[in-house]
Design an enzyme around this catalytic site. Sequence first.
Site, PDB file in Angstrom:
ATOM      1  N   LYS A   9       2.540  10.213   8.167  1.00 56.11           N
ATOM      2  CA  LYS A   9       1.820   9.743   9.354  1.00 56.11           C
ATOM      3  C   LYS A   9       2.341  10.378  10.651  1.00 56.11           C
ATOM      4  O   LYS A   9       1.989  11.489  10.983  1.00 56.11           O
ATOM      5  CB  LYS A   9       1.829   8.217   9.408  1.00 56.11           C
TER       6      LYS A   9
ATOM      7  N   ASP B 216       9.157   2.902   1.463  1.00 55.59           N
ATOM      8  CA  ASP B 216       7.971   3.598   1.936  1.00 55.59           C
ATOM      9  C   ASP B 216       7.892   3.357   3.445  1.00 55.59           C
ATOM     10  O   ASP B 216       7.514   2.284   3.897  1.00 55.59           O
ATOM     11  CB  ASP B 216       6.739   3.037   1.224  1.00 55.59           C
TER      12      ASP B 216
ATOM     13  N   PHE C 225       0.860  -1.184   0.000  1.00 56.65           N
ATOM     14  CA  PHE C 225       0.000   0.000   0.000  1.00 56.65           C
ATOM     15  C   PHE C 225       0.894   1.230   0.000  1.00 56.65           C
ATOM     16  O   PHE C 225       1.736   1.382   0.873  1.00 56.65           O
ATOM     17  CB  PHE C 225      -0.933   0.019   1.217  1.00 56.65           C
TER      18      PHE C 225
END
Length: 405
Positions: free
Chosen positions: A254, A225, A140
């Site tokens: 995040k 990532d 993702f």
Amino acid sequence: MSGNMNLTRAKFDDVMVPNYAPSAVIPVRGEGSRVWDQKGKEFIDFAGGIAVNCLGHCHPALVGALKKQGEKLWHLSNVMTNEPALELATKLTASTFADKVYFANSGAEANEAALKLVRRYALDNHGAEKDQIIAFEKAFHGRTFFTVTVGGQAAYSDGFGPKPQSIKHLPFNDIAALEAEISDKTCAIMLEPIQGEGGIIDADPEFLAAVRRLADKHNALVVFDEVQTGVGRTGELYAYMHTEIVPDVLTTAKALGGGFPIAAMLTTTDIAKHLKIGTHGSTYGGNPLACAVGNAVLDVVNTEETLQGVKRREQMLRDGLAAINDKYQVFSEIRGKGLLIGGVLNEKYQGRSRDFLVASVAEGLMSLIAGANVVRFTPSLVIPEADIIEGLERFERAVAKVVAG
């Protein structure tokens, strides 16, 4: 302090696009790792806004930074730079392999920048035919059209017309598949050091070594990532620091803002020079408000005390989940690193992760899932140990209810 009772869950269905199905609980206030809803019911937060609220809710250092900067400068545009952005970029480069930073607002945007960069780097250095990006099944990387196509879940990228091309998905941790696919046409390999949405799956050390070796052999770049794994989540500032390898490009978001939207792409001087003036940009990227908060986050997280504390809390959480599992036999394994933990449901409870989530909410615990078979926990990195104990007690009651049917 109760909420505005006119703003109900039904109101969501009236005024919001139906791409989400939020819970009936509407939180109105948080402090540390506890949250209260409109009715005053208290929850312990083991979700952390999906690994975002790394210092819990309303952490004094973050509130202070936001208030202080909020009375100085909010926005300038990138026609000018600003002090908080320069300070945050200095901290990030001093603490990692990177020399250069690009600021954005979300993980998807940081990944979009990384993907555009690796394509441009390959074009400038090797020519137009070197354009293949290798990514992995169940990955993702965000919801923009480029990142969702590189992410390995067709359900998220199908149905929007023609996709960006020259992207190949391979099974995660499969060295033979990577050896068979990679070629001099490959410009980059992109991966999460721990697959988050895909089910909390660690990259094997041998696999990471093969990624680095094969990328070097074929003049391809390695993109990590670290949107979910970064900023202390695994017990190091970034997860690559647990490994033997160093990426060429790293993305972070995040937890970087502790709940305030900010993201960054980190890379080396040699690679960064290919994003020359005009090649990419972001209106809000690197704005003073977000960067002021990011500075406060790093000042708290990037310390021996916090990072060691993550490892101690991980052990408490693992021990507690193991004790619950000894009683109720719902998990086949507990995996992940630091405070990114996944409880993998066994054969008997396949496809039922949401049942555990719903039962947890009823018991006053906020948790997450990572696919249909994994219950995910990403609490604050500084969650009080008493809240871990109490949260585990609530989770045990939830498990008991699911088991009892």
